[in-house]
Design an enzyme around this catalytic site. Structure first.
Site, PDB file in Angstrom:
ATOM      1  N   LYS A 130       5.458   0.211   7.771  1.00  0.00           N
ATOM      2  CA  LYS A 130       5.625   1.349   7.202  1.00  0.00           C
ATOM      3  C   LYS A 130       6.782   2.838   6.934  1.00  0.00           C
ATOM      4  CE  LYS A 130       2.274   5.598   8.010  1.00  0.00           C
ATOM      5  NZ  LYS A 130       0.792   6.045   7.991  1.00  0.00           N
ATOM      6  N   PHE A 182       2.233   9.702   2.597  1.00  0.00           N
ATOM      7  CA  PHE A 182       3.793   9.957   2.800  1.00  0.00           C
ATOM      8  C   PHE A 182       4.151   9.226   3.089  1.00  0.00           C
ATOM      9  CE2 PHE A 182       2.193  13.760   4.353  1.00  0.00           C
ATOM     10  CZ  PHE A 182       2.612  15.578   3.652  1.00  0.00           C
ATOM     11  N   SER A 183       4.044   7.875   3.105  1.00  0.00           N
ATOM     12  CA  SER A 183       4.597   6.445   2.820  1.00  0.00           C
ATOM     13  C   SER A 183       4.461   5.194   2.068  1.00  0.00           C
ATOM     14  CB  SER A 183       4.046   6.605   4.611  1.00  0.00           C
ATOM     15  OG  SER A 183       2.757   5.765   4.429  1.00  0.00           O
ATOM     16  N   GLY A 221       1.081  -1.048  -0.129  1.00  0.00           N
ATOM     17  CA  GLY A 221      -0.359   0.252  -0.275  1.00  0.00           C
ATOM     18  C   GLY A 221       0.792   1.422   0.161  1.00  0.00           C
ATOM     19  N   VAL A 281       3.804   1.567   2.297  1.00  0.00           N
ATOM     20  CA  VAL A 281       3.547   0.118   2.688  1.00  0.00           C
ATOM     21  C   VAL A 281       4.507  -0.693   2.656  1.00  0.00           C
ATOM     22  CG1 VAL A 281       2.301  -1.075   4.629  1.00  0.00           C
ATOM     23  CG2 VAL A 281       1.904   1.248   4.389  1.00  0.00           C
ATOM     24  N   GLY A 290       0.128   5.419   1.347  1.00  0.00           N
ATOM     25  CA  GLY A 290      -0.698   6.969   2.010  1.00  0.00           C
ATOM     26  C   GLY A 290       0.589   8.018   1.409  1.00  0.00           C
ATOM     27  N   ASP A 322      -9.811   9.864  13.033  1.00  0.00           N
ATOM     28  CA  ASP A 322      -9.846   8.930  11.605  1.00  0.00           C
ATOM     29  C   ASP A 322     -10.771   8.171  11.659  1.00  0.00           C
ATOM     30  OD1 ASP A 322      -9.782  10.171   9.103  1.00  0.00           O
ATOM     31  OD2 ASP A 322      -7.634   9.410   8.939  1.00  0.00           O
TER      32      ASP A 322
END
Ligand code: ATP
Length: 310
Positions: free
Chosen positions: A49, A31-32, A27, A34, A29, A142
């Site tokens: 991550k 800023f990341s 995956g 995974v 994100g 969230d």
């Protein structure tokens, strides 16, 4: 191992981080990235991550530090565990418990609404995680279907603590708008300040609606219309839903936070009554990575019994 040429080579090319052998990407994100990884000795799978420190602006650094400081406190079978943080000169690696069964959003988008029994099993695990967080004064802020992950055996793992906050007590007033608008409580759009627990409870109501109907309660083509429909609690509970489920949704999606169900009221609701719902209280699955660590209170934790899943 530090003297082993192969290990050194793997460390240099990023195929190994500390004790973890890095595999493919699972995956990404904002800023990341995974990646799946294995502990070289225990063979446990983890989600790694990876964050490039040079690309983190001040806001991203603040979110990351919130994520880490909340996760350090969290030990619950329905919350993704942070095993450790490994830092190299250019990168930060969050070593997370691996949830290989996908997320709730994709599951519902691909397969449609969940059955009543599966909804209960899933919702009760989210509720157990949120009750635990609130008991230790952590507000998620969230909660959304994308942040509800599953293990390969179907156990729920609440993830993504970037917007979470630790409060001195649950009545602490908060003032930062966080989360995803379709899951945001009315007070987030209207008031300058809000209390944390009712905001997570509202998001659970939206999640519950999404699970049992396969649609979102609040939908609109502009942010203004979405905001208005949330503030007015303009949603329609389908009449074909079981009565106890309808009552639970209506009890949660109340615009005035003080009138909204509290977590303990949700726990005691008819829809989750044990007579309708085959649950067992079981000890968390043992994992080599956690040996020596103690969970806070095993009696609080609900995991689905195998028969309920099959
Ligand atoms: P953003 O950074 O934009 O908020 P995000 O929070 O979803 O996005 P990450 O937490 O970096 O970003 O996760 C990215 C993706 O990686 C997730 O959508 C999920 O598919 C996968 N993922 C994250 N954590 C895990 C985990 N513990 N187990 C399995 N997959 C995971």
């Amino acid at each position: 191992m530090c003297k082993d040429d192969n290990t050194i080579k793997e460390l240099i090319i990023g195929r190994r981080v500390g004790f973890y052998k890095v595999r493919g990407e699972i995956g990404c994100g904002t800023f990341s990235r995974v990646k799946l990884a294995f502990h070289a000795l225990t063979k446990d799978k983890v989600a790694l991550k990876i964050l490039d420190k040079t690309r983190l602006d001040t806001q991203a650094q603040r979110l990351l530090s919130r994520e880490i400081s909340s996760m350090e406190f969290l030990r619950h079978p329905n919350v993704v565990l942070l095993y450790e943080v490994v830092e190299t000169p250019s990168r930060l690696h969050l070593v997370l418990e691996y949830a290989g069964g996908g997320d709730l959003h994709n599951r519902i988008c691909n397969e449609g609404k969940l059955s009543d029994t599966t909804s209960k099993i899933t919702f009760a695990q989210i509720l157990s995680a949120i009750k635990y967080m609130h008991n230790i004064n952590i507000i998620h802020r969230d909660l959304k279907a994308e942040n509800v992950l599953f293990t390969s055996s179907g156990c729920v793992k609440v993830a993504d603590f970037g917007f979470s906050t630790r409060v001195s007590n649950r009545n602490k007033v908060l003032d930062t708008f966080c989360g995803s608008p379709p899951y945001a409580a009315p007070e987030l759009f209207q008031d300058e300040c809000y209390l944390g627990p009712p905001v997570d409870v509202w998001a659970m109501g939206v999640l519950l609606f999404f699970m049992v109907t396969g649609t979102m309660p609040f939908r609109a083509d502009t942010m203004g219309k979405l905001r208005r429909s949330i503030i007015e609690a303009n949603y329609i509970v389908p009449p074909w839903l079981p009565g106890p489920c309808q009552r639970l949704i209506k009890g949660i999606l109340k615009t005035i936070p003080a009138e909204r169900y509290a977590v303990d009221q949700i726990l005691g609701c008819d829809w989750l009554l044990p007579v309708e719902f085959p649950w067992s209280l079981v000890a968390p699955e043992p994992t080599g990575l956690l040996e020596g660590h103690h969970r806070a209170d095993d009696r609080l934790y609900c995991l689905p019994c195998k028969s309920a899943e099959s």
